[in-house]
Write a protein that holds these residues in place. Structure first.
Motif, short mmCIF file in Angstrom:
data_model
loop_
_atom_site.label_atom_id
_atom_site.label_comp_id
_atom_site.label_asym_id
_atom_site.label_seq_id
_atom_site.Cartn_x
_atom_site.Cartn_y
_atom_site.Cartn_z
N HIS A 201 -50.23 -34.33 10.27
CA HIS A 201 -50.36 -33.12 9.43
C HIS A 201 -50.90 -33.41 8.04
CE1 HIS A 201 -47.64 -30.12 11.81
NE2 HIS A 201 -48.64 -30.59 12.52
N TRP A 202 -50.62 -34.63 7.55
CA TRP A 202 -51.08 -34.96 6.19
C TRP A 202 -52.60 -34.98 6.12
CZ3 TRP A 202 -53.82 -39.56 5.40
CH2 TRP A 202 -53.81 -40.46 6.47
N ASP B 56 -50.53 -52.28 9.15
CA ASP B 56 -51.45 -51.16 9.30
C ASP B 56 -50.68 -49.84 9.37
OD1 ASP B 56 -54.01 -49.91 9.74
OD2 ASP B 56 -53.46 -49.75 11.86
N GLU B 60 -50.68 -46.90 6.54
CA GLU B 60 -51.05 -45.51 6.85
C GLU B 60 -50.01 -44.54 6.27
OE1 GLU B 60 -51.39 -44.40 10.98
OE2 GLU B 60 -52.39 -42.52 10.48
N HIS B 63 -50.54 -44.31 2.57
CA HIS B 63 -51.73 -43.48 2.32
C HIS B 63 -51.41 -42.01 2.56
CE1 HIS B 63 -56.01 -42.71 2.06
NE2 HIS B 63 -56.01 -42.15 3.25
N ALA B 64 -50.66 -41.73 3.62
CA ALA B 64 -50.32 -40.34 3.96
C ALA B 64 -49.44 -39.71 2.89
CB ALA B 64 -49.62 -40.30 5.32
N ARG B 66 -49.26 -40.50 -0.32
CA ARG B 66 -49.93 -40.38 -1.63
C ARG B 66 -48.91 -40.28 -2.77
NH1 ARG B 66 -55.79 -39.20 -1.48
NH2 ARG B 66 -56.23 -39.16 0.71
N VAL B 93 -55.72 -54.10 9.07
CA VAL B 93 -55.29 -52.98 8.24
C VAL B 93 -56.51 -52.11 7.93
CG1 VAL B 93 -54.24 -52.33 6.05
CG2 VAL B 93 -53.41 -54.34 7.27
N ASP B 94 -56.34 -50.80 8.04
CA ASP B 94 -57.45 -49.88 7.82
C ASP B 94 -58.05 -50.09 6.42
OD1 ASP B 94 -59.21 -47.76 7.65
OD2 ASP B 94 -57.85 -46.36 8.64
N LEU B 96 -59.79 -48.29 4.71
CA LEU B 96 -59.86 -47.09 3.88
C LEU B 96 -58.71 -47.01 2.88
CD1 LEU B 96 -60.89 -44.58 6.66
CD2 LEU B 96 -62.30 -45.38 4.77
N PHE B 266 -43.86 -40.85 7.07
CA PHE B 266 -44.91 -39.83 7.02
C PHE B 266 -44.36 -38.60 6.31
CE2 PHE B 266 -46.72 -42.30 10.55
CZ PHE B 266 -48.02 -42.41 10.09
N PRO B 267 -45.22 -37.87 5.60
CA PRO B 267 -44.74 -36.63 4.97
C PRO B 267 -44.21 -35.70 6.05
CG PRO B 267 -47.02 -37.15 4.29
CD PRO B 267 -46.67 -38.08 5.40
N ALA B 269 -43.68 -32.67 8.59
CA ALA B 269 -44.64 -31.78 9.25
C ALA B 269 -44.78 -30.49 8.45
CB ALA B 269 -44.15 -31.49 10.67
N LYS B 270 -45.97 -29.93 8.47
CA LYS B 270 -46.19 -28.69 7.72
C LYS B 270 -45.80 -27.49 8.60
CE LYS B 270 -50.03 -30.55 4.99
NZ LYS B 270 -51.49 -30.63 4.82
N SER B 272 -46.46 -24.56 8.15
CA SER B 272 -47.57 -23.59 8.24
C SER B 272 -48.50 -23.90 9.41
CB SER B 272 -48.37 -23.61 6.94
OG SER B 272 -48.86 -24.92 6.68
N LEU B 273 -48.42 -25.11 9.95
CA LEU B 273 -49.33 -25.47 11.05
C LEU B 273 -48.70 -25.21 12.42
CD1 LEU B 273 -50.92 -28.82 9.79
CD2 LEU B 273 -51.84 -26.50 9.67
N ILE B 276 -50.16 -23.16 15.60
CA ILE B 276 -51.55 -22.72 15.40
C ILE B 276 -52.43 -23.21 16.55
CG2 ILE B 276 -53.63 -23.22 14.03
CD1 ILE B 276 -52.11 -22.77 11.53
#
Lengths: 279, 279
Positions: A201-202, B56, B60, B63-64, B66, B93-94, B96, B266-267, B269-270, B272-273, B276
């Motif tokens: 979701h992020w 990795d 992630e 990064h997620a 932030r 490791v990614d 990015l 991980f943050p 789940a949203k 709002s999603l 959908i």
């Protein structure tokens, strides 16, 4: 492997220098095509590893020379695979010689400058391989689709981009630009997969769905961009991207051919080191 | 694998806040030791791949989110393996989420500022993992050995470094610092190998041999640096580095433990999603 497949078939025709922009016909390239595939996913992965080792060697020479520069520009719709391409294609390339530059919406300070200011600041230096994950093209595509700029301003910006890329090319930077081309159906599947996995979701914002509603507008804006800026010194390639393994192999093949054409050799041995024994 | 080996045994004792600098006794760590080795090179490589996959995943999450930041500082004598460590430890490791920052001799513009100015500009941002390949420590070590600064100035600079690192740590950056510890004999072999291979000459400058002549001075300068700046918020670890595979595994283990301690999730789940369906 499709040895006779020609990368040039996927290069957008050179911009002819005329004043009138001619959009590239994106529908002429099938996003599901796999012209550079070996035929199997395993074969593609093996080919990618093979190219990866060659790219690593070429990048070491680039780095050793500290003379030429390379810039890869990656563009494409949401979920087209920009991040995945970077990860897969450069997996075996020494990270010390790479610089990955993600461009997001401009900050207040960035927006207070001309639109190429922040981009110029990130240009590769001698010996460096820079990857723009999104780029200066976003600053024309997005405002054009959102009708914040008109066609004349759009033309002006592409002229500035051609001039800017000419400056970089004339001063030793080899530029390659890839448009990762996916179908609208493929995007639906990828967006849905992100929605269905809460740990993804992020990566997702509801506004991504707004951009999807403007799919045709974005495709047209890309067609204009590609047609207006595929110069002989900074060509655009359209990469069929519905298949991730194909996309990776094709981008890798393109970079391999590009870097092979740069005549990258290690600097000559230093005479001053000859016969030295370290004590 | 030496499961009972404690990373803390290789952490330089915390700087106690007193005014007197106490050099760390580098001779207490054997550069040929392999406390984190599995016993075989193949085993070490397998362990490294295992940790790579975990790093990795953690990166992630970083990064997620932030939110948090990580800074790895790599220091060591010439040929101690800074480049090789980056390449091996982060292979899976990614790229990015990583930013590798090489510090060289300061430019004229950089030297016209205080010595932390250019370093601060490269600090990791939220969600980023930054690696300093050489760092602000060079700006104390080198001038001190070359007698361009005296002991008082050296103390002042380390105090500024502690304050600067405290600022980063207090504002959400996890800092880990590694001194890659090789023996003088090992360096001789590695320098000789570079001299004997003409394609490696670009990595070599005759001045590297001048620095080698000052080996003992540099070792002492490092001992002072480690003792003066191994704080609880930015500790130094001494990494026995004569064995490359061991060095890689140990740095990887250290980063793994560090990132596991950051509670990276991980943050959420949203909402709002939820439900959908993409059209």
């Amino acid at each position: 492997m499709a040895k006779n497949t020609d990368l040039d078939d996927f290069r957008v025709p050179f911009f002819d220098g005329g004043k009138k922009l001619k959009p590239f016909d994106l529908s002429s390239v099938d996003p599901s095509a796999k012209p550079f595939s070996t035929g199997t996913k395993d074969g593609d992965r093996a080919r990618l590893a093979e190219i990866g080792a060659q790219l690593d060697d070429l990048q070491e020479r680039l780095h050793a020379q500290r003379h030429q520069r390379v810039l890869l520009v990656l563009q494409g719709m949401d979920t087209s695979g920009k991040d995945g391409t970077v990860r897969a294609v450069f997996h075996d390339v020494d990270p010390l010689g790479l610089r990955i530059v993600p461009f997001r919406a401009p900050s207040e300070r960035e927006a207070a400058h001309d639109f190429l200011w922040r981009v110029h600041a990130q240009a590769p230096m001698a010996g460096e391989f820079a990857i723009f994950n999104r780029s200066h093209y976003e600053d024309v595509l997005v405002p054009r689709v959102l009708k914040q700029i008109d066609a004349d301003e759009c033309e002006r910006r592409y002229r500035h981009i051609r001039d800017f890329e000419a400056l970089m090319a004339d001063t030793g930077t080899t530029i390659v630009k890839c448009f990762l081309h996916i179908s609208k159906d493929e995007q639906r599947e990828r967006l849905q997969a992100r929605i269905d996995d809460p740990t993804k979701h992020w990566k997702f914002d509801v506004s991504d769905l707004e951009a999807r509603k403007l799919w045709d507008h974005y495709q047209h804006a890309y067609a204009v961009a590609l047609g207006a800026t595929s110069t002989d010194y900074a060509p655009w390639y359209v990469i069929p991207g519905n298949s991730k393994t194909h996309r990776n192999v094709m981008v890798a093949e393109l970079l391999l051919r590009t870097m092979q054409g740069m005549k990258l050799e290690f600097p000559p041995a230093k005479e001053s080191l000859k016969g030295i024994k370290v004590e």
